[in-house]
Design a protein around this motif. Structure first.
Motif, PDB file in Angstrom:
ATOM      1  N   GLN A   1     -64.418  55.719  -3.605  1.00  0.00           N
ATOM      2  CA  GLN A   1     -65.428  56.430  -2.831  1.00  0.00           C
ATOM      3  C   GLN A   1     -65.436  55.861  -1.426  1.00  0.00           C
ATOM      4  OE1 GLN A   1     -69.337  56.860  -4.766  1.00  0.00           O
ATOM      5  NE2 GLN A   1     -68.431  55.652  -6.419  1.00  0.00           N
ATOM      6  N   TRP A   2     -66.119  56.556  -0.520  1.00  0.00           N
ATOM      7  CA  TRP A   2     -66.360  56.004   0.806  1.00  0.00           C
ATOM      8  C   TRP A   2     -67.836  56.179   1.107  1.00  0.00           C
ATOM      9  CZ3 TRP A   2     -68.402  58.823   4.758  1.00  0.00           C
ATOM     10  CH2 TRP A   2     -68.304  60.207   4.684  1.00  0.00           C
ATOM     11  N   GLU A   3     -68.343  55.342   1.997  1.00  0.00           N
ATOM     12  CA  GLU A   3     -69.745  55.450   2.416  1.00  0.00           C
ATOM     13  C   GLU A   3     -69.911  54.851   3.800  1.00  0.00           C
ATOM     14  OE1 GLU A   3     -71.878  51.454   0.649  1.00  0.00           O
ATOM     15  OE2 GLU A   3     -71.766  53.198  -0.661  1.00  0.00           O
ATOM     16  N   TYR A   4     -71.028  55.197   4.419  1.00  0.00           N
ATOM     17  CA  TYR A   4     -71.406  54.604   5.700  1.00  0.00           C
ATOM     18  C   TYR A   4     -72.255  53.372   5.428  1.00  0.00           C
ATOM     19  CZ  TYR A   4     -70.063  58.990   7.981  1.00  0.00           C
ATOM     20  OH  TYR A   4     -69.371  60.068   8.452  1.00  0.00           O
ATOM     21  N   ASN A   5     -72.087  52.338   6.262  1.00  0.00           N
ATOM     22  CA  ASN A   5     -72.921  51.148   6.127  1.00  0.00           C
ATOM     23  C   ASN A   5     -73.403  50.754   7.513  1.00  0.00           C
ATOM     24  OD1 ASN A   5     -74.063  48.652   5.677  1.00  0.00           O
ATOM     25  ND2 ASN A   5     -72.443  47.962   4.331  1.00  0.00           N
ATOM     26  N   PRO A   6     -74.705  50.658   7.757  1.00  0.00           N
ATOM     27  CA  PRO A   6     -75.753  50.605   6.747  1.00  0.00           C
ATOM     28  C   PRO A   6     -76.152  51.967   6.190  1.00  0.00           C
ATOM     29  CG  PRO A   6     -76.715  50.232   8.909  1.00  0.00           C
ATOM     30  CD  PRO A   6     -75.230  50.336   9.101  1.00  0.00           C
ATOM     31  N   ASP A   7     -76.045  53.054   6.961  1.00  0.00           N
ATOM     32  CA  ASP A   7     -76.332  54.385   6.433  1.00  0.00           C
ATOM     33  C   ASP A   7     -75.776  55.446   7.380  1.00  0.00           C
ATOM     34  OD1 ASP A   7     -78.256  54.883   8.537  1.00  0.00           O
ATOM     35  OD2 ASP A   7     -79.763  53.847   7.361  1.00  0.00           O
ATOM     36  N   HIS A   8     -75.820  56.685   6.945  1.00  0.00           N
ATOM     37  CA  HIS A   8     -75.277  57.808   7.710  1.00  0.00           C
ATOM     38  C   HIS A   8     -75.896  57.897   9.098  1.00  0.00           C
ATOM     39  CE1 HIS A   8     -75.099  62.046   8.988  1.00  0.00           C
ATOM     40  NE2 HIS A   8     -73.874  62.013   8.459  1.00  0.00           N
ATOM     41  N   ASP A   9     -77.208  57.854   9.198  1.00  0.00           N
ATOM     42  CA  ASP A   9     -77.883  58.014  10.485  1.00  0.00           C
ATOM     43  C   ASP A   9     -77.510  56.924  11.477  1.00  0.00           C
ATOM     44  OD1 ASP A   9     -79.137  60.307   9.586  1.00  0.00           O
ATOM     45  OD2 ASP A   9     -80.950  59.262   8.953  1.00  0.00           O
ATOM     46  N   HIS A  10     -77.414  55.696  11.000  1.00  0.00           N
ATOM     47  CA  HIS A  10     -77.087  54.582  11.890  1.00  0.00           C
ATOM     48  C   HIS A  10     -75.663  54.701  12.444  1.00  0.00           C
ATOM     49  CE1 HIS A  10     -77.381  50.480  13.464  1.00  0.00           C
ATOM     50  NE2 HIS A  10     -76.124  50.349  13.068  1.00  0.00           N
ATOM     51  N   VAL A  11     -74.719  55.060  11.595  1.00  0.00           N
ATOM     52  CA  VAL A  11     -73.312  55.092  12.001  1.00  0.00           C
ATOM     53  C   VAL A  11     -72.978  56.363  12.781  1.00  0.00           C
ATOM     54  CG1 VAL A  11     -70.930  55.058  11.163  1.00  0.00           C
ATOM     55  CG2 VAL A  11     -72.643  53.628  10.059  1.00  0.00           C
ATOM     56  N   THR A  12     -73.565  57.497  12.417  1.00  0.00           N
ATOM     57  CA  THR A  12     -73.188  58.770  13.037  1.00  0.00           C
ATOM     58  C   THR A  12     -74.169  59.260  14.093  1.00  0.00           C
ATOM     59  OG1 THR A  12     -74.319  60.135  11.385  1.00  0.00           O
ATOM     60  CG2 THR A  12     -72.021  59.503  10.927  1.00  0.00           C
ATOM     61  N   GLY A  13     -75.287  58.578  14.267  1.00  0.00           N
ATOM     62  CA  GLY A  13     -76.305  59.024  15.213  1.00  0.00           C
ATOM     63  C   GLY A  13     -75.751  59.196  16.619  1.00  0.00           C
ATOM     64  N   GLY A  14     -75.901  60.405  17.190  1.00  0.00           N
ATOM     65  CA  GLY A  14     -75.442  60.679  18.547  1.00  0.00           C
ATOM     66  C   GLY A  14     -73.962  60.980  18.677  1.00  0.00           C
ATOM     67  N   ILE A  15     -73.224  60.936  17.586  1.00  0.00           N
ATOM     68  CA  ILE A  15     -71.779  61.206  17.612  1.00  0.00           C
ATOM     69  C   ILE A  15     -71.588  62.718  17.422  1.00  0.00           C
ATOM     70  CG2 ILE A  15     -69.554  60.710  16.533  1.00  0.00           C
ATOM     71  CD1 ILE A  15     -70.841  58.202  17.709  1.00  0.00           C
ATOM     72  N   PRO A  16     -70.729  63.350  18.224  1.00  0.00           N
ATOM     73  CA  PRO A  16     -70.493  64.788  18.056  1.00  0.00           C
ATOM     74  C   PRO A  16     -70.052  65.142  16.633  1.00  0.00           C
ATOM     75  CG  PRO A  16     -69.502  64.021  20.092  1.00  0.00           C
ATOM     76  CD  PRO A  16     -69.961  62.801  19.350  1.00  0.00           C
ATOM     77  N   VAL A  17     -70.495  66.292  16.180  1.00  0.00           N
ATOM     78  CA  VAL A  17     -70.232  66.733  14.812  1.00  0.00           C
ATOM     79  C   VAL A  17     -68.729  66.802  14.512  1.00  0.00           C
ATOM     80  CG1 VAL A  17     -70.528  68.660  13.203  1.00  0.00           C
ATOM     81  CG2 VAL A  17     -72.406  67.988  14.698  1.00  0.00           C
ATOM     82  N   HIS A  18     -67.928  67.270  15.473  1.00  0.00           N
ATOM     83  CA  HIS A  18     -66.487  67.388  15.206  1.00  0.00           C
ATOM     84  C   HIS A  18     -65.827  66.019  15.025  1.00  0.00           C
ATOM     85  CE1 HIS A  18     -66.133  66.661  19.569  1.00  0.00           C
ATOM     86  NE2 HIS A  18     -64.867  66.345  19.333  1.00  0.00           N
ATOM     87  N   VAL A  19     -66.356  64.994  15.675  1.00  0.00           N
ATOM     88  CA  VAL A  19     -65.811  63.641  15.508  1.00  0.00           C
ATOM     89  C   VAL A  19     -66.179  63.113  14.127  1.00  0.00           C
ATOM     90  CG1 VAL A  19     -65.841  61.271  16.376  1.00  0.00           C
ATOM     91  CG2 VAL A  19     -65.853  63.192  17.988  1.00  0.00           C
ATOM     92  N   VAL A  20     -67.430  63.303  13.724  1.00  0.00           N
ATOM     93  CA  VAL A  20     -67.875  62.862  12.394  1.00  0.00           C
ATOM     94  C   VAL A  20     -67.068  63.577  11.313  1.00  0.00           C
ATOM     95  CG1 VAL A  20     -69.818  62.784  10.781  1.00  0.00           C
ATOM     96  CG2 VAL A  20     -70.185  62.262  13.206  1.00  0.00           C
ATOM     97  N   ALA A  21     -66.841  64.872  11.498  1.00  0.00           N
ATOM     98  CA  ALA A  21     -66.063  65.639  10.512  1.00  0.00           C
ATOM     99  C   ALA A  21     -64.640  65.085  10.388  1.00  0.00           C
ATOM    100  CB  ALA A  21     -66.034  67.113  10.896  1.00  0.00           C
ATOM    101  N   GLU A  22     -64.037  64.718  11.508  1.00  0.00           N
ATOM    102  CA  GLU A  22     -62.677  64.165  11.466  1.00  0.00           C
ATOM    103  C   GLU A  22     -62.658  62.800  10.781  1.00  0.00           C
ATOM    104  OE1 GLU A  22     -58.486  63.770  12.209  1.00  0.00           O
ATOM    105  OE2 GLU A  22     -59.880  65.386  11.762  1.00  0.00           O
ATOM    106  N   VAL A  23     -63.650  61.963  11.052  1.00  0.00           N
ATOM    107  CA  VAL A  23     -63.742  60.655  10.391  1.00  0.00           C
ATOM    108  C   VAL A  23     -63.888  60.847   8.884  1.00  0.00           C
ATOM    109  CG1 VAL A  23     -65.201  58.604  10.107  1.00  0.00           C
ATOM    110  CG2 VAL A  23     -64.616  59.416  12.402  1.00  0.00           C
ATOM    111  N   GLU A  24     -64.737  61.776   8.475  1.00  0.00           N
ATOM    112  CA  GLU A  24     -64.936  62.017   7.046  1.00  0.00           C
ATOM    113  C   GLU A  24     -63.677  62.591   6.391  1.00  0.00           C
ATOM    114  OE1 GLU A  24     -68.578  64.263   6.727  1.00  0.00           O
ATOM    115  OE2 GLU A  24     -69.776  62.506   7.266  1.00  0.00           O
ATOM    116  N   ARG A  25     -62.937  63.422   7.115  1.00  0.00           N
ATOM    117  CA  ARG A  25     -61.667  63.947   6.603  1.00  0.00           C
ATOM    118  C   ARG A  25     -60.671  62.806   6.388  1.00  0.00           C
ATOM    119  NH1 ARG A  25     -56.698  65.237   7.979  1.00  0.00           N
ATOM    120  NH2 ARG A  25     -56.905  64.524  10.126  1.00  0.00           N
ATOM    121  N   LEU A  26     -60.594  61.918   7.377  1.00  0.00           N
ATOM    122  CA  LEU A  26     -59.681  60.768   7.266  1.00  0.00           C
ATOM    123  C   LEU A  26     -60.116  59.822   6.152  1.00  0.00           C
ATOM    124  CD1 LEU A  26     -59.035  60.117  11.042  1.00  0.00           C
ATOM    125  CD2 LEU A  26     -57.394  61.001   9.366  1.00  0.00           C
TER     126      LEU A  26
END
Length: 90
Positions: free
Chosen positions: A6-31
């Motif tokens: 599995q994969w996860e964000y640490n400490p959580d999704h909001d902390h790691v992805t906050g303010g990051i463009p959606v297309h960048v987050v989508a690419e990170v999650e794809r990778l």
């Protein structure tokens, strides 16, 4: 491998992805999904990306930026700790 990676964000999704463009987050999650697929085939993903040594913090390019992750094979887990977007997205 047992196929339960599995994969996860640490400490959580909001902390790691906050303010990051959606297309960048989508690419990170794809990778991250691709890292899991590789891990499930038996490839040591702790040696992928860039870093001073395998098993430590790794850096991987994504959507013009990059992200940092750790691999915890005993859990089995890929932990995304930081996403850095491309400069023009800041």
């Amino acid at each position: 491998m047992s196929g339960d990676w599995q994969w996860e964000y640490n400490p959580d999704h909001d902390h790691v992805t906050g303010g990051i463009p959606v297309h960048v987050v989508a690419e990170v999650e794809r990778l991250a999904g691709q890292l899991i697929e590789l891990a499930e085939t038996g490839i040591d993903v702790s040696e992928l990306g860039n870093g001073p040594r395998s098993g430590g913090l790794r850096r991987m390019d994504a959507a013009g930026g990059w992200f940092y992750f750790l691999v915890a094979p005993r859990d089995p887990l890929i932990i995304i700790v930081r996403i850095v977007p491309p400069f023009d997205a800041l």
